[in-house]
Every structure is written in C-alpha cells, then in structure tokens.
Scaffold this motif. Structure first.
Motif, PDB file in Angstrom:
ATOM      1  N   VAL A  51       0.854  -1.192   0.000  1.00 38.13           N
ATOM      2  CA  VAL A  51       0.000   0.000   0.000  1.00 38.13           C
ATOM      3  C   VAL A  51       0.888   1.241   0.000  1.00 38.13           C
ATOM      4  CG1 VAL A  51      -1.769   1.274   1.262  1.00 38.13           C
ATOM      5  CG2 VAL A  51      -1.834  -1.220   1.205  1.00 38.13           C
ATOM      6  N   LEU A  52       0.591   2.173  -0.914  1.00 37.32           N
ATOM      7  CA  LEU A  52       1.363   3.410  -1.023  1.00 37.32           C
ATOM      8  C   LEU A  52       0.655   4.543  -0.294  1.00 37.32           C
ATOM      9  CD1 LEU A  52       2.334   3.250  -4.803  1.00 37.32           C
ATOM     10  CD2 LEU A  52       3.783   2.727  -2.853  1.00 37.32           C
ATOM     11  N   HIS A  53       1.446   5.455   0.269  1.00 40.41           N
ATOM     12  CA  HIS A  53       0.945   6.644   0.962  1.00 40.41           C
ATOM     13  C   HIS A  53       1.696   7.863   0.447  1.00 40.41           C
ATOM     14  CE1 HIS A  53      -1.127   4.037   3.800  1.00 40.41           C
ATOM     15  NE2 HIS A  53      -0.002   3.353   3.938  1.00 40.41           N
ATOM     16  N   ASP A  54       1.134   9.051   0.672  1.00 46.14           N
ATOM     17  CA  ASP A  54       1.816  10.290   0.312  1.00 46.14           C
ATOM     18  C   ASP A  54       3.161  10.359   1.032  1.00 46.14           C
ATOM     19  OD1 ASP A  54      -0.200  11.141  -1.338  1.00 46.14           O
ATOM     20  OD2 ASP A  54      -1.093  12.493   0.119  1.00 46.14           O
ATOM     21  N   GLY A  55       4.209  10.770   0.323  1.00 41.04           N
ATOM     22  CA  GLY A  55       5.528  10.930   0.915  1.00 41.04           C
ATOM     23  C   GLY A  55       6.402   9.697   0.845  1.00 41.04           C
ATOM     24  N   ASP A  56       5.883   8.576   0.358  1.00 41.56           N
ATOM     25  CA  ASP A  56       6.679   7.351   0.244  1.00 41.56           C
ATOM     26  C   ASP A  56       7.767   7.507  -0.810  1.00 41.56           C
ATOM     27  OD1 ASP A  56       5.317   5.953   2.170  1.00 41.56           O
ATOM     28  OD2 ASP A  56       4.071   4.824   0.766  1.00 41.56           O
ATOM     29  N   THR A  57       8.736   6.605  -0.739  1.00 36.45           N
ATOM     30  CA  THR A  57       9.794   6.523  -1.741  1.00 36.45           C
ATOM     31  C   THR A  57       9.575   5.250  -2.545  1.00 36.45           C
ATOM     32  OG1 THR A  57      11.336   7.674  -0.300  1.00 36.45           O
ATOM     33  CG2 THR A  57      12.293   6.425  -2.106  1.00 36.45           C
ATOM     34  N   VAL A  58       9.624   5.384  -3.867  1.00 36.67           N
ATOM     35  CA  VAL A  58       9.429   4.243  -4.752  1.00 36.67           C
ATOM     36  C   VAL A  58      10.573   4.165  -5.749  1.00 36.67           C
ATOM     37  CG1 VAL A  58       6.913   4.263  -4.559  1.00 36.67           C
ATOM     38  CG2 VAL A  58       7.997   5.565  -6.363  1.00 36.67           C
ATOM     39  N   THR A  59      10.717   2.992  -6.356  1.00 33.99           N
ATOM     40  CA  THR A  59      11.688   2.813  -7.419  1.00 33.99           C
ATOM     41  C   THR A  59      10.962   2.311  -8.660  1.00 33.99           C
ATOM     42  OG1 THR A  59      13.769   1.762  -8.038  1.00 33.99           O
ATOM     43  CG2 THR A  59      12.290   0.468  -6.685  1.00 33.99           C
ATOM     44  N   VAL A  60      11.413   2.720  -9.824  1.00 34.96           N
ATOM     45  CA  VAL A  60      10.791   2.356 -11.090  1.00 34.96           C
ATOM     46  C   VAL A  60      11.252   0.943 -11.459  1.00 34.96           C
ATOM     47  CG1 VAL A  60      10.582   2.984 -13.526  1.00 34.96           C
ATOM     48  CG2 VAL A  60      10.725   4.770 -11.795  1.00 34.96           C
ATOM     49  N   ILE A  61      10.324   0.073 -11.887  1.00 30.28           N
ATOM     50  CA  ILE A  61      10.658  -1.320 -12.169  1.00 30.28           C
ATOM     51  C   ILE A  61      10.751  -1.620 -13.660  1.00 30.28           C
ATOM     52  CG2 ILE A  61       9.641  -2.147 -10.021  1.00 30.28           C
ATOM     53  CD1 ILE A  61       7.256  -3.150 -11.782  1.00 30.28           C
ATOM     54  N   ARG A  80      11.513  10.052  -4.657  1.00 35.99           N
ATOM     55  CA  ARG A  80      11.187  10.345  -3.257  1.00 35.99           C
ATOM     56  C   ARG A  80       9.999  11.301  -3.170  1.00 35.99           C
ATOM     57  NH1 ARG A  80      15.955   8.921  -0.376  1.00 35.99           N
ATOM     58  NH2 ARG A  80      17.715   8.736  -1.796  1.00 35.99           N
ATOM     59  N   GLY A  81       9.247  11.176  -2.102  1.00 34.63           N
ATOM     60  CA  GLY A  81       8.163  12.117  -1.814  1.00 34.63           C
ATOM     61  C   GLY A  81       7.036  12.097  -2.818  1.00 34.63           C
ATOM     62  N   ILE A  82       6.463  10.937  -3.089  1.00 36.68           N
ATOM     63  CA  ILE A  82       5.368  10.849  -4.055  1.00 36.68           C
ATOM     64  C   ILE A  82       4.099  11.449  -3.466  1.00 36.68           C
ATOM     65  CG2 ILE A  82       6.342   8.794  -5.127  1.00 36.68           C
ATOM     66  CD1 ILE A  82       4.104   7.191  -3.703  1.00 36.68           C
ATOM     67  N   LYS A 104       2.108   5.598 -13.157  1.00 30.06           N
ATOM     68  CA  LYS A 104       1.115   4.607 -12.767  1.00 30.06           C
ATOM     69  C   LYS A 104       1.745   3.720 -11.707  1.00 30.06           C
ATOM     70  CE  LYS A 104      -1.576   4.571 -16.939  1.00 30.06           C
ATOM     71  NZ  LYS A 104      -2.312   3.759 -17.884  1.00 30.06           N
ATOM     72  N   SER A 105       0.945   3.335 -10.730  1.00 29.40           N
ATOM     73  CA  SER A 105       1.469   2.563  -9.597  1.00 29.40           C
ATOM     74  C   SER A 105       1.925   1.168  -9.998  1.00 29.40           C
ATOM     75  CB  SER A 105       0.407   2.474  -8.500  1.00 29.40           C
ATOM     76  OG  SER A 105      -0.759   1.847  -8.996  1.00 29.40           O
ATOM     77  N   ILE A 106       1.497   0.661 -11.147  1.00 28.62           N
ATOM     78  CA  ILE A 106       1.912  -0.676 -11.567  1.00 28.62           C
ATOM     79  C   ILE A 106       3.360  -0.710 -12.042  1.00 28.62           C
ATOM     80  CG2 ILE A 106      -0.409  -1.443 -12.128  1.00 28.62           C
ATOM     81  CD1 ILE A 106       0.241  -0.897 -15.071  1.00 28.62           C
ATOM     82  N   PHE A 107       3.970   0.445 -12.237  1.00 28.83           N
ATOM     83  CA  PHE A 107       5.359   0.504 -12.709  1.00 28.83           C
ATOM     84  C   PHE A 107       6.336   0.897 -11.615  1.00 28.83           C
ATOM     85  CE2 PHE A 107       2.952   1.514 -16.690  1.00 28.83           C
ATOM     86  CZ  PHE A 107       3.185   0.297 -17.294  1.00 28.83           C
ATOM     87  N   VAL A 108       5.894   0.902 -10.358  1.00 30.06           N
ATOM     88  CA  VAL A 108       6.790   1.266  -9.262  1.00 30.06           C
ATOM     89  C   VAL A 108       6.729   0.213  -8.154  1.00 30.06           C
ATOM     90  CG1 VAL A 108       6.591   3.738  -9.698  1.00 30.06           C
ATOM     91  CG2 VAL A 108       5.060   2.668  -8.059  1.00 30.06           C
ATOM     92  N   LYS A 109       7.770   0.225  -7.314  1.00 31.82           N
ATOM     93  CA  LYS A 109       7.838  -0.661  -6.160  1.00 31.82           C
ATOM     94  C   LYS A 109       8.259   0.187  -4.966  1.00 31.82           C
ATOM     95  CE  LYS A 109      10.415  -4.598  -4.443  1.00 31.82           C
ATOM     96  NZ  LYS A 109      11.511  -5.513  -4.746  1.00 31.82           N
ATOM     97  N   LYS A 110       7.566   0.015  -3.855  1.00 29.14           N
ATOM     98  CA  LYS A 110       7.852   0.776  -2.642  1.00 29.14           C
ATOM     99  C   LYS A 110       9.192   0.317  -2.054  1.00 29.14           C
ATOM    100  CE  LYS A 110       5.741   2.028   1.751  1.00 29.14           C
ATOM    101  NZ  LYS A 110       4.531   1.894   2.567  1.00 29.14           N
ATOM    102  N   VAL A 111      10.017   1.283  -1.625  1.00 24.61           N
ATOM    103  CA  VAL A 111      11.271   0.972  -0.968  1.00 24.61           C
ATOM    104  C   VAL A 111      11.312   1.692   0.369  1.00 24.61           C
ATOM    105  CG1 VAL A 111      12.566   0.574  -3.106  1.00 24.61           C
ATOM    106  CG2 VAL A 111      12.509   2.846  -2.129  1.00 24.61           C
ATOM    107  N   SER A 112      12.095   1.155   1.289  1.00 25.57           N
ATOM    108  CA  SER A 112      12.253   1.811   2.582  1.00 25.57           C
ATOM    109  C   SER A 112      13.401   2.811   2.489  1.00 25.57           C
ATOM    110  CB  SER A 112      12.510   0.804   3.683  1.00 25.57           C
ATOM    111  OG  SER A 112      13.655   0.057   3.375  1.00 25.57           O
ATOM    112  N   ASP A 113      13.269   3.925   3.174  1.00 23.76           N
ATOM    113  CA  ASP A 113      14.305   4.974   3.121  1.00 23.76           C
ATOM    114  C   ASP A 113      15.538   4.595   3.865  1.00 23.76           C
ATOM    115  OD1 ASP A 113      12.898   6.703   1.502  1.00 23.76           O
ATOM    116  OD2 ASP A 113      11.790   7.526   3.189  1.00 23.76           O
TER     117      ASP A 113
END
Length: 113
Positions: A51-61, A80-82, A104-113
C-alpha cells in the motif's frame, strides 16, 4: 418534511425520496442506504501489492519513455516524496533528471528509506 435528503450519488439528481430504510432516485433508479458513505476511498498499491501513501519513496521497475520527449526513466530510478492523486496516473512526483510527471502505480515498487 423538514429534513432534506442527499442527492443521488450516481447521477446527482436532487429528486431523491425515501422508502423504508433506502433512498431512491427516480431518474436513474439507484437505491442506497442513507448512513453509508457514497464514495469509496481508493487504496493505491504498487506492483507487488504494498500500500502506497503520500511521501513514500518508490523505485521504477521498468524503463518508461517520457511522452513528448526523447527522455527515458530507467529501471531502478528512485523517486522520493510521491503524492497520490485520482485519475489515470496514480502518482504525481518529481523524477530526478526528468522533472515533474505522473506515474502509474503498476510501474513502481515501494522501498524503505
């Protein structure tokens, strides 16, 4: 009647009426309960179901071509900071080296900072 009924959540008609516990719309035929919220809160998930939230960091897959440009967002680019938005693209963000864009959220993966 002293209380006013809410408009129809489907067609926004103001001609709603109540029958027992249900509210009815004569224009579109939609029936709903008055106590339930009319709009659902959408949950945005990444490509693996996090689950994604405002301010999360993601990486493009996946390599993503930028529309109207010769630029490409490469695999592994960390964003950073989506900010989550409604529409055809779920995420507004600033991609390093590219600038402000929607993903689009299907092209990203959540990562921990």
């Amino acid at each position: 009647m002293t209380d006013t009924l809410p408009p129809c959540p489907e067609c926004a008609s103001t001609f709603t009426y109540q029958v027992d516990a249900l509210l009815n719309c004569p224009e579109c035929g939609h029936e709903w309960e008055q106590g339930l919220p009319s709009d659902d809160v959408a949950v945005v998930c990444d490509s693996v179901g996090n689950v994604l939230h405002d301010g999360d960091t993601v990486t493009v897959i996946k390599d993503l071509k930028v529309k109207g440009s010769s630029l490409t967002v490469k695999v592994g680019t960390k964003v950073r900071g989506i900010r989550l938005v409604d529409g055809d693209h779920d995420i507004d963000c600033k991609v390093p080296g590219v600038g402000q864009m929607g993903l689009k959220s299907i092209f990203v993966k959540k990562v921990s900072d």
